[in-house]
Scaffold this motif. Structure first.
Motif, PDB file in Angstrom:
ATOM      1  N   PRO A 103      -0.148   2.339  -0.012  1.00 10.31           N
ATOM      2  CA  PRO A 103      -0.550   1.947   1.340  1.00 10.31           C
ATOM      3  C   PRO A 103      -0.925   3.170   2.192  1.00 10.31           C
ATOM      4  O   PRO A 103      -0.673   4.306   1.782  1.00 10.31           O
ATOM      5  N   ASN A 104      -1.502   2.912   3.347  1.00  5.40           N
ATOM      6  CA  ASN A 104      -1.896   3.935   4.345  1.00  5.40           C
ATOM      7  C   ASN A 104      -3.049   4.818   3.871  1.00  5.40           C
ATOM      8  O   ASN A 104      -4.115   4.826   4.470  1.00  5.40           O
ATOM      9  N   MET A 105      -2.828   5.605   2.841  1.00  8.63           N
ATOM     10  CA  MET A 105      -3.925   6.365   2.230  1.00  8.63           C
ATOM     11  C   MET A 105      -3.679   6.385   0.731  1.00  8.63           C
ATOM     12  O   MET A 105      -2.599   6.781   0.283  1.00  8.63           O
ATOM     13  N   ASN A 106      -4.669   5.924  -0.047  1.00  6.36           N
ATOM     14  CA  ASN A 106      -4.443   5.880  -1.494  1.00  6.36           C
ATOM     15  C   ASN A 106      -4.592   7.281  -2.111  1.00  6.36           C
ATOM     16  O   ASN A 106      -4.983   8.245  -1.445  1.00  6.36           O
ATOM     17  N   GLY A 107      -4.266   7.358  -3.383  1.00  5.44           N
ATOM     18  CA  GLY A 107      -4.229   8.652  -4.060  1.00  5.44           C
ATOM     19  C   GLY A 107      -5.570   9.339  -4.143  1.00  5.44           C
ATOM     20  O   GLY A 107      -5.670  10.553  -3.974  1.00  5.44           O
ATOM     21  N   ILE A 108      -6.629   8.584  -4.391  1.00  5.97           N
ATOM     22  CA  ILE A 108      -7.935   9.216  -4.584  1.00  5.97           C
ATOM     23  C   ILE A 108      -8.486   9.732  -3.242  1.00  5.97           C
ATOM     24  O   ILE A 108      -9.124  10.795  -3.191  1.00  5.97           O
ATOM     25  N   ASP A 109      -8.222   9.008  -2.159  1.00 13.73           N
ATOM     26  CA  ASP A 109      -8.639   9.497  -0.838  1.00 13.73           C
ATOM     27  C   ASP A 109      -7.879  10.774  -0.482  1.00 13.73           C
ATOM     28  O   ASP A 109      -8.435  11.703   0.111  1.00 13.73           O
TER      29      ASP A 109
END
Lengths: 154, 127
Positions: free
Chosen positions: B58-64
């Protein structure tokens, strides 16, 4: 239900148990009876979108959830807690992810959501009426775990 | 070696931490983050040597998170290994394009993790 998905489900459960839980698991006989004979205490629900859409749900009783958590962390878990819910959620995530990866290699692509975890004694997770549902029981140390795939082609 | 473990599951963070403890690497310090945003904040404060990162969070995924980190001007380039259920060829290629160094698909054994870390660090040492 697509037999490739059912095969991917069985191999995914065995892979996760062999690799990260280290408990022997036996597959039972799948059924399309949506309302299970047993109600469960901890459920992980994973959304599916893409070539198929619906849900993959992993359900078990408290005793089984504690056994899973203890086995994953290699430390005893004695009562239902956020950590136990998290462990069952991660179990569901790995099973659903492994099904997704196996099916992608066979040309069926879909995404899975972050698991939603439900805890509470004797609850029931329903299925949508316009999708095909199959309940697949598995057993470890005489404890049942049900994986329900409820999806439709999109 | 300073290691940052990024995963929204506290159980998975513990498993990764324990798995790393069973490998031959001397980990000086572990830091944990529960999503990409948390990881980015922690990297801004102290840049780790190795990042083990989940994809779906959630919030910011790993790839971002990886994209944002690789865009930052940093003194060193941390090794980033995705540890995720996202194991399709398309996802792996996407991750590599964004600056991920290697990949471990869940479920994994401590030996799987060690093998991948070892390979990436060896490649890095050879320049």
């Amino acid at each position: 239900m697509n037999q490739d998905i059912m095969q991917a489900l069985r191999s995914s459960v065995h892979k996760v148990f062999d690799t990260m839980i280290h408990l022997p698991v036996k597959a039972g006989v799948p059924t399309s009876q949506v309302y299970p004979a047993t109600l469960f205490d901890v459920s992980a629900v994973i959304g599916v979108t893409g070539d198929i859409s619906g849900t993959i749900t992993v359900q078990m009783k408290q005793k089984a959830a504690l056994m899973i958590t203890s086995a994953m962390l290699q430390t005893p878990a004695n009562e239902l807690s956020a950590e136990v819910g998290d462990a069952v959620g991660e179990l569901g995530n790995m099973i659903a992810g492994s099904i997704k990866n196996e099916m992608s290699a066979k040309g069926m692509d879909f995404n899975i959501s972050i698991p939603a975890v439900v805890t509470g004694a004797g609850h029931f997770i329903g299925t949508t009426t316009n999708a095909e549902a199959v309940l697949h029981p598995f057993f470890f140390q005489n404890e049942p775990m049900i994986v329900t795939i409820c999806v439709k082609r999109t | 070696m300073n290691v940052l473990i990024v995963d929204d599951s506290i159980v998975m963070r513990k498993i990764i931490r324990k798995s790393l403890g069973e490998t031959a690497y001397g980990v000086a310090e572990f830091t944990e983050a529960q999503d990409g945003m948390d990881a980015l904040n922690k990297c801004t404060a102290t840049l780790p040597d190795l990042i083990l990162c989940d994809w779906n969070m959630p919030n910011m995924n790993g790839i971002d998170f990886v994209m944002r980190l690789r865009q930052m001007k940093t003194k060193k380039r941390p090794v980033i290994i995705m540890v995720t259920t996202e194991g399709t060829m398309g996802k792996m290629e996407e991750a590599m394009k964004q600056g991920v160094d290697s990949y471990v698909v869940k479920p994994f054994t401590p030996q799987d993790l060690e093998r991948v870390i070892s390979k990436v660090l060896d490649q890095q040492a050879k320049g």
